[in-house]
Design a protein around this motif. Structure first.
Motif, PDB file in Angstrom:
ATOM      1  N   THR A 271      11.200  -6.047  20.332  1.00  0.00           N
ATOM      2  CA  THR A 271      11.379  -6.774  19.077  1.00  0.00           C
ATOM      3  C   THR A 271      12.502  -7.796  19.227  1.00  0.00           C
ATOM      4  OG1 THR A 271      10.683  -4.814  17.837  1.00  0.00           O
ATOM      5  CG2 THR A 271      11.771  -6.559  16.594  1.00  0.00           C
ATOM      6  N   PHE A 272      12.219  -9.028  18.814  1.00  0.00           N
ATOM      7  CA  PHE A 272      13.233 -10.083  18.941  1.00  0.00           C
ATOM      8  C   PHE A 272      12.828 -11.257  18.043  1.00  0.00           C
ATOM      9  CE2 PHE A 272      10.050 -10.382  22.226  1.00  0.00           C
ATOM     10  CZ  PHE A 272       9.623 -11.694  22.153  1.00  0.00           C
ATOM     11  N   PRO A 273      13.799 -12.083  17.639  1.00  0.00           N
ATOM     12  CA  PRO A 273      13.482 -13.256  16.824  1.00  0.00           C
ATOM     13  C   PRO A 273      12.992 -14.405  17.709  1.00  0.00           C
ATOM     14  CG  PRO A 273      15.839 -13.109  17.149  1.00  0.00           C
ATOM     15  CD  PRO A 273      15.257 -11.889  17.796  1.00  0.00           C
ATOM     16  N   MET A 274      12.111 -15.222  17.162  1.00  0.00           N
ATOM     17  CA  MET A 274      11.648 -16.407  17.872  1.00  0.00           C
ATOM     18  C   MET A 274      11.508 -17.566  16.914  1.00  0.00           C
ATOM     19  SD  MET A 274       7.513 -15.987  18.469  1.00  0.00           S
ATOM     20  CE  MET A 274       7.348 -17.751  18.800  1.00  0.00           C
ATOM     21  N   ASP A 275      11.654 -18.760  17.395  1.00  0.00           N
ATOM     22  CA  ASP A 275      11.463 -19.964  16.605  1.00  0.00           C
ATOM     23  C   ASP A 275       9.968 -20.186  16.399  1.00  0.00           C
ATOM     24  OD1 ASP A 275      11.292 -22.703  15.736  1.00  0.00           O
ATOM     25  OD2 ASP A 275      13.344 -22.966  16.481  1.00  0.00           O
ATOM     26  N   LYS A 276       9.579 -20.491  15.182  1.00  0.00           N
ATOM     27  CA  LYS A 276       8.156 -20.704  14.903  1.00  0.00           C
ATOM     28  C   LYS A 276       7.590 -21.909  15.655  1.00  0.00           C
ATOM     29  CE  LYS A 276       8.000 -18.572  10.303  1.00  0.00           C
ATOM     30  NZ  LYS A 276       7.764 -18.800   8.848  1.00  0.00           N
ATOM     31  N   LYS A 277       8.452 -22.805  16.071  1.00  0.00           N
ATOM     32  CA  LYS A 277       7.970 -23.957  16.833  1.00  0.00           C
ATOM     33  C   LYS A 277       7.512 -23.561  18.250  1.00  0.00           C
ATOM     34  CE  LYS A 277      10.736 -27.517  14.505  1.00  0.00           C
ATOM     35  NZ  LYS A 277       9.572 -28.232  13.946  1.00  0.00           N
ATOM     36  N   MET A 278       7.957 -22.393  18.696  1.00  0.00           N
ATOM     37  CA  MET A 278       7.570 -21.919  20.022  1.00  0.00           C
ATOM     38  C   MET A 278       6.200 -21.259  19.972  1.00  0.00           C
ATOM     39  SD  MET A 278      10.999 -20.197  21.698  1.00  0.00           S
ATOM     40  CE  MET A 278      10.179 -20.049  23.297  1.00  0.00           C
ATOM     41  N   LEU A 279       5.551 -21.227  21.106  1.00  0.00           N
ATOM     42  CA  LEU A 279       4.325 -20.460  21.253  1.00  0.00           C
ATOM     43  C   LEU A 279       4.686 -19.016  21.567  1.00  0.00           C
ATOM     44  CD1 LEU A 279       2.413 -23.088  23.388  1.00  0.00           C
ATOM     45  CD2 LEU A 279       1.864 -22.464  21.030  1.00  0.00           C
ATOM     46  N   VAL A 280       3.866 -18.100  21.122  1.00  0.00           N
ATOM     47  CA  VAL A 280       4.179 -16.675  21.272  1.00  0.00           C
ATOM     48  C   VAL A 280       4.415 -16.312  22.737  1.00  0.00           C
ATOM     49  CG1 VAL A 280       3.245 -14.334  21.027  1.00  0.00           C
ATOM     50  CG2 VAL A 280       2.993 -15.983  19.151  1.00  0.00           C
ATOM     51  N   LEU A 281       3.536 -16.744  23.628  1.00  0.00           N
ATOM     52  CA  LEU A 281       3.700 -16.387  25.037  1.00  0.00           C
ATOM     53  C   LEU A 281       5.001 -16.939  25.599  1.00  0.00           C
ATOM     54  CD1 LEU A 281       2.634 -15.108  27.642  1.00  0.00           C
ATOM     55  CD2 LEU A 281       1.464 -17.261  28.123  1.00  0.00           C
ATOM     56  N   ASP A 282       5.346 -18.160  25.241  1.00  0.00           N
ATOM     57  CA  ASP A 282       6.601 -18.746  25.727  1.00  0.00           C
ATOM     58  C   ASP A 282       7.802 -17.915  25.291  1.00  0.00           C
ATOM     59  OD1 ASP A 282       5.179 -20.777  26.901  1.00  0.00           O
ATOM     60  OD2 ASP A 282       5.552 -22.238  25.315  1.00  0.00           O
ATOM     61  N   ALA A 283       7.754 -17.454  24.046  1.00  0.00           N
ATOM     62  CA  ALA A 283       8.852 -16.640  23.534  1.00  0.00           C
ATOM     63  C   ALA A 283       8.928 -15.301  24.256  1.00  0.00           C
ATOM     64  CB  ALA A 283       8.685 -16.425  22.028  1.00  0.00           C
ATOM     65  N   VAL A 284       7.766 -14.719  24.525  1.00  0.00           N
ATOM     66  CA  VAL A 284       7.717 -13.429  25.233  1.00  0.00           C
ATOM     67  C   VAL A 284       8.274 -13.575  26.643  1.00  0.00           C
ATOM     68  CG1 VAL A 284       6.136 -11.698  26.184  1.00  0.00           C
ATOM     69  CG2 VAL A 284       5.807 -12.531  23.852  1.00  0.00           C
ATOM     70  N   LEU A 285       7.845 -14.601  27.351  1.00  0.00           N
ATOM     71  CA  LEU A 285       8.318 -14.801  28.721  1.00  0.00           C
ATOM     72  C   LEU A 285       9.812 -15.137  28.757  1.00  0.00           C
ATOM     73  CD1 LEU A 285       5.334 -16.845  30.219  1.00  0.00           C
ATOM     74  CD2 LEU A 285       5.786 -14.384  30.405  1.00  0.00           C
ATOM     75  N   LYS A 286      10.299 -15.823  27.729  1.00  0.00           N
ATOM     76  CA  LYS A 286      11.726 -16.151  27.655  1.00  0.00           C
ATOM     77  C   LYS A 286      12.574 -14.887  27.590  1.00  0.00           C
ATOM     78  CE  LYS A 286      15.039 -18.940  25.007  1.00  0.00           C
ATOM     79  NZ  LYS A 286      15.230 -19.782  23.796  1.00  0.00           N
ATOM     80  N   GLU A 287      11.987 -13.818  27.026  1.00  0.00           N
ATOM     81  CA  GLU A 287      12.687 -12.531  26.926  1.00  0.00           C
ATOM     82  C   GLU A 287      12.512 -11.688  28.194  1.00  0.00           C
ATOM     83  OE1 GLU A 287      14.621 -11.325  24.318  1.00  0.00           O
ATOM     84  OE2 GLU A 287      14.486 -13.397  23.581  1.00  0.00           O
ATOM     85  N   ASN A 288      11.918 -12.290  29.230  1.00  0.00           N
ATOM     86  CA  ASN A 288      11.677 -11.596  30.510  1.00  0.00           C
ATOM     87  C   ASN A 288      10.760 -10.387  30.360  1.00  0.00           C
ATOM     88  OD1 ASN A 288      13.333 -13.322  32.136  1.00  0.00           O
ATOM     89  ND2 ASN A 288      15.137 -12.305  31.275  1.00  0.00           N
ATOM     90  N   ILE A 289       9.838 -10.492  29.429  1.00  0.00           N
ATOM     91  CA  ILE A 289       8.805  -9.464  29.266  1.00  0.00           C
ATOM     92  C   ILE A 289       7.604  -9.889  30.112  1.00  0.00           C
ATOM     93  CG2 ILE A 289       7.278  -8.313  27.612  1.00  0.00           C
ATOM     94  CD1 ILE A 289       9.385  -9.004  25.451  1.00  0.00           C
ATOM     95  N   ASP A 290       7.146  -8.987  30.963  1.00  0.00           N
ATOM     96  CA  ASP A 290       6.119  -9.333  31.948  1.00  0.00           C
ATOM     97  C   ASP A 290       4.719  -9.248  31.333  1.00  0.00           C
ATOM     98  OD1 ASP A 290       5.018 -10.107  34.309  1.00  0.00           O
ATOM     99  OD2 ASP A 290       5.280  -8.187  35.325  1.00  0.00           O
ATOM    100  N   ALA A 291       4.449 -10.129  30.381  1.00  0.00           N
ATOM    101  CA  ALA A 291       3.141 -10.158  29.717  1.00  0.00           C
ATOM    102  C   ALA A 291       2.105 -10.789  30.639  1.00  0.00           C
ATOM    103  CB  ALA A 291       3.233 -10.955  28.418  1.00  0.00           C
ATOM    104  N   PRO A 292       0.836 -10.438  30.454  1.00  0.00           N
ATOM    105  CA  PRO A 292      -0.214 -11.038  31.280  1.00  0.00           C
ATOM    106  C   PRO A 292      -0.460 -12.492  30.895  1.00  0.00           C
ATOM    107  CG  PRO A 292      -1.185  -9.625  29.608  1.00  0.00           C
ATOM    108  CD  PRO A 292       0.306  -9.436  29.522  1.00  0.00           C
ATOM    109  N   TYR A 293      -0.544 -13.357  31.888  1.00  0.00           N
ATOM    110  CA  TYR A 293      -0.900 -14.752  31.634  1.00  0.00           C
ATOM    111  C   TYR A 293      -1.320 -15.370  32.945  1.00  0.00           C
ATOM    112  CZ  TYR A 293       3.412 -16.495  33.805  1.00  0.00           C
ATOM    113  OH  TYR A 293       4.403 -16.806  34.691  1.00  0.00           O
ATOM    114  N   SER A 294      -1.966 -16.508  32.848  1.00  0.00           N
ATOM    115  CA  SER A 294      -2.348 -17.237  34.053  1.00  0.00           C
ATOM    116  C   SER A 294      -2.236 -18.727  33.813  1.00  0.00           C
ATOM    117  CB  SER A 294      -3.766 -16.858  34.495  1.00  0.00           C
ATOM    118  OG  SER A 294      -4.105 -17.524  35.675  1.00  0.00           O
ATOM    119  N   CYS A 295      -3.231 -19.316  33.109  1.00  0.00           N
ATOM    120  CA  CYS A 295      -3.311 -20.785  33.024  1.00  0.00           C
ATOM    121  C   CYS A 295      -2.285 -21.406  32.087  1.00  0.00           C
ATOM    122  CB  CYS A 295      -4.711 -21.202  32.594  1.00  0.00           C
ATOM    123  SG  CYS A 295      -5.084 -20.854  30.853  1.00  0.00           S
ATOM    124  N   GLN A 296      -1.909 -20.696  31.028  1.00  0.00           N
ATOM    125  CA  GLN A 296      -1.018 -21.190  29.973  1.00  0.00           C
ATOM    126  C   GLN A 296      -1.556 -22.464  29.311  1.00  0.00           C
ATOM    127  OE1 GLN A 296       2.783 -20.774  32.501  1.00  0.00           O
ATOM    128  NE2 GLN A 296       3.484 -20.187  30.467  1.00  0.00           N
TER     129      GLN A 296
END
Length: 349
Positions: A271-296
């Motif tokens: 759980t963490f705050p994020m700016d609404k201007k950001m995309l969800v995946l970008d915010a997740v990766l910024k927190e060093n959470i190893d979410a699945p992604y490829s092409c972005q």
């Protein structure tokens, strides 16, 4: 966390001056994790000058084969594709995510007639689908229209010709070249007239059960639109984008404030705050959470998650159906949060 596994490169075969087929050895203890449906892809992780690159590549081999083969076309700004085409060698090790993707063929066990339209490297998943269709039933028929500039730039040319010889009368192959006149081939590009030629002329006696389209976005739209004009139902049309035109994120300009984002991944909750201007995946990766992604870029489906609470809206969606969106699925690489709280679950997909 997103799991990658080290696979040994068994072979690198030059397909064209600008593309290779890379075969990866799947060890026995990983056979279950790397089982796949024809049409799926794997994601490769590669470090380049200290930067992590992730790229998805479709599988061309049959699910019945032990090893996995992928096709990689060199693109000028593709750092991994250039590496694969110029430096990758037998015996090297690549970090590979188990197969995923929704562009799949499901054998029915009964007679089926399938048609496909592909251009360039878009033929890679079609190779796997064609093999599965042809092996699935002794009466199955597969028709492929495949566009390229020249024979020299045609990926898997020899393999396709070999398939035609192996399945006479059941695998029908139509090459179309935009920069060369070749015997027994069409000239130009895949367009509306090509679709009409297949449906209303060459194979008017056949009733196709499924259609698969893969390649550049404009070609996909042309084929899909004209299939529908010819009365083909939406559920019979399957497509996969390899690239898509970039859209300006106008949505971000109008969003203000923050969202409390809750992410469930591998049974852990973050759980963490994020700016609404950001995309969800970008915010997740910024927190060093190893979410699945490829092409972005909204082309693959690796980053799908389900909204458990709150609301989000996607900048672009060419993958999820209306029904899936109603069920709460989003492409996190394309989604902005709209509510004060947003809870997403990567496990519930």
């Amino acid at each position: 966390m997103t799991n990658f596994y080290p696979l040994i490169v068994a072979a690198v075969e030059q397909l064209t001056p600008n593309s290779v087929a890379v075969t990866l050895t799947v060890p026995e203890h990983l056979a279950g994790k790397f089982s796949f449906q024809s049409g799926q892809y794997v994601t490769i992780k590669h470090m380049d000058k200290g930067n992590e690159l992730r790229k998805a590549y479709s599988i061309s081999s049959s699910p019945e084969q032990k090893d996995i083969t992928i096709g990689i076309k060199k693109v000028s700004d593709g750092r991994f594709s250039v590496y694969a085409n110029t430096k990758l060698s037998k015996g090297d090790i690549l970090e590979v995510m188990p197969p995923g993707g929704r562009f799949v063929f499901n054998p029915s066990g009964t007679e089926q007639k399938v048609a496909a339209f592909a251009a360039g490297s878009g033929v890679t998943p079609i190779m796997s689908i064609a093999r599965t269709v042809l092996d699935g039933h002794p009466e199955n028929i597969f028709v492929l229209v495949y566009g390229n500039s020249t024979v020299a730039e045609t990926m898997f040319y020899d393999d396709l010709v070999a398939l035609r010889k192996a399945y006479p009368g059941r695998f029908h192959l139509h090459f179309i070249f935009s920069r060369a006149q070749e015997d027994n081939s069409l000239f130009g590009r895949i367009e509306a007239s090509t679709v009409n030629f297949i449906l209303k002329n060459k194979y008017k006696h056949l009733s196709f059960d499924q259609f698969y389209i893969c390649g550049p976005e404009p070609m996909i739209h042309i084929v899909s639109d004209h299939l529908k004009l010819n009365g083909v139902a939406d559920e019979k049309i399957h497509f996969e984008l390899f690239t898509s035109k970039l859209l300006e994120d106008h949505m971000a300009h109008d969003l203000e404030g923050k969202t409390m984002l809750e992410v469930t991944l591998d049974d852990e909750v973050f759980t963490f705050p994020m700016d609404k201007k950001m995309l969800v995946l970008d915010a997740v990766l910024k927190e060093n959470i190893d979410a699945p992604y490829s092409c972005q870029g909204g082309v693959c489906s690796t980053c799908i998650a389900r909204i458990i609470e709150g609301k989000a809206e996607m900048v672009k969606n060419q993958i999820l159906t209306d029904g899936e969106i109603e069920e709460g699925f989003i492409l996190t690489c394309q989604a902005h949060p709209l509510t004060p709280v947003l809870k997403v679950d990567y496990d519930d997909v």
